[in-house]
Design a protein around this motif. Sequence first.
Motif, PDB file in Angstrom:
ATOM      1  N   SER A 199       1.576  -0.821  -3.211  1.00 40.89           N
ATOM      2  CA  SER A 199       1.820   0.115  -2.116  1.00 40.89           C
ATOM      3  C   SER A 199       2.838   1.163  -2.556  1.00 40.89           C
ATOM      4  O   SER A 199       2.739   2.325  -2.164  1.00 40.89           O
ATOM      5  N   ARG A 200       3.766   0.803  -3.434  1.00 42.36           N
ATOM      6  CA  ARG A 200       4.713   1.785  -3.977  1.00 42.36           C
ATOM      7  C   ARG A 200       3.963   2.833  -4.820  1.00 42.36           C
ATOM      8  O   ARG A 200       4.216   4.026  -4.738  1.00 42.36           O
ATOM      9  N   TRP A 201       3.026   2.353  -5.633  1.00 45.51           N
ATOM     10  CA  TRP A 201       2.271   3.285  -6.489  1.00 45.51           C
ATOM     11  C   TRP A 201       1.473   4.285  -5.627  1.00 45.51           C
ATOM     12  O   TRP A 201       1.479   5.492  -5.881  1.00 45.51           O
ATOM     13  N   SER A 246       4.929  -9.841  -2.002  1.00 41.25           N
ATOM     14  CA  SER A 246       4.260 -10.209  -3.241  1.00 41.25           C
ATOM     15  C   SER A 246       4.428  -9.050  -4.231  1.00 41.25           C
ATOM     16  O   SER A 246       4.293  -7.886  -3.842  1.00 41.25           O
ATOM     17  N   PRO A 247       4.742  -9.326  -5.513  1.00 42.89           N
ATOM     18  CA  PRO A 247       4.842  -8.222  -6.489  1.00 42.89           C
ATOM     19  C   PRO A 247       3.587  -7.355  -6.503  1.00 42.89           C
ATOM     20  O   PRO A 247       3.659  -6.142  -6.690  1.00 42.89           O
ATOM     21  N   TRP A 248       2.436  -7.972  -6.305  1.00 38.91           N
ATOM     22  CA  TRP A 248       1.183  -7.191  -6.306  1.00 38.91           C
ATOM     23  C   TRP A 248       1.164  -6.217  -5.146  1.00 38.91           C
ATOM     24  O   TRP A 248       0.924  -5.018  -5.317  1.00 38.91           O
ATOM     25  N   ILE A 249       1.455  -6.731  -3.958  1.00 40.06           N
ATOM     26  CA  ILE A 249       1.334  -5.880  -2.764  1.00 40.06           C
ATOM     27  C   ILE A 249       2.423  -4.811  -2.778  1.00 40.06           C
ATOM     28  O   ILE A 249       2.154  -3.628  -2.543  1.00 40.06           O
ATOM     29  N   GLU A 250       3.647  -5.223  -3.118  1.00 36.60           N
ATOM     30  CA  GLU A 250       4.744  -4.245  -3.093  1.00 36.60           C
ATOM     31  C   GLU A 250       4.521  -3.147  -4.147  1.00 36.60           C
ATOM     32  O   GLU A 250       4.671  -1.960  -3.868  1.00 36.60           O
TER      33      GLU A 250
END
Length: 281
Positions: free
Chosen positions: A174-176, A167-171
């Motif tokens: 977690s990257r941030w 999901s763009p939100w999860i990825e």
Amino acid sequence: MLIDTHDAPERSIVFDQAADYYDQTRGLPAHVLEQIGQLMTGAIGKPAARVLEAGVGTGRIALPVLGASSDELKYIGIDLSVPMMRKLQEKIAHDQKAESRLQLIQADAMRLPFADKAFDAVIEVHVLQLIPRWRAALKEMRRVMRTNGVFLHAHASDQHNDAEAWSPWIETRSRWRAILREMNYHSDWAGVKTDRELLDALRGEASTFEELPAIRWTHTDSFRRVLRFIAAKQFSDTWRVPEDIFLESLRRLEAWMQEAHPDMDREHSMTRSYTVFSVRF
Ligand SMILES: C[S@@+](CC[C@H](N)C(=O)[O-])C[C@H]1O[C@@H](n2cnc3c(N)ncnc32)[C@H](O)[C@@H]1O
């Protein structure tokens, strides 16, 4: 009446600054809210119940429960944020029936201004991750629940409809977080770190633990939208990051995104789900 009991040495994350955008950014589709209201009301069971919501916010959960339940049910919402509760008050200003069933008090979930066993049910949604001593807050919520009362917790999750993709939100989130770690800054929830940790704690203390059928719906989102959300500091875990670190983390996040997801505006299809857990201790 306002009662301020917020003197904890380790402060919870209070949502005053989110009051103006909380509903636009955390809103759920009307049919989902309706189902949450029905599921929670069903789990509470008793029509004339006294229900406490710890961290009631703008009433995202309170209003559907009031809507689905009997007129005899009384709902007491507490929150440290008066601006959040004011939004809720505005929403029911012209609904005398709802107003008479809902009482809002400024209070800390760490020190609830209620007698032992005062409630048939306690609702907690997206609050224990904001309270540093969250286990103590949970104990306090249990203190005010009658024997065999019900504790209701709910959370959302997101799954990309392409099984290979995140999901763009999860990825992005977690990257941030990983970027902040690379910069030696540890940004984490102030309270319980993951839903898993909270569910394990609840399961460990429960006499009965029930996961109600998940409510699922499809939605779409783009990576750019998530980036804008973080840049606008609309997640509460951005609020305490020092400005210089925040700006640098954002610069690195954008560089990563341009490389990993050059088509930032592409809409990704996801299945979002909301799950209610009904626990008796
Ligand atoms: C993410 S919002 C959730 C609001 C609502 N439960 C919902 O699901 O929309 C969290 C709320 O908890 C409040 N909060 C944080 N720490 C608290 C505490 N120690 N006691 C009471 N409320 C608290 C915040 O001010 C905020 O309004």
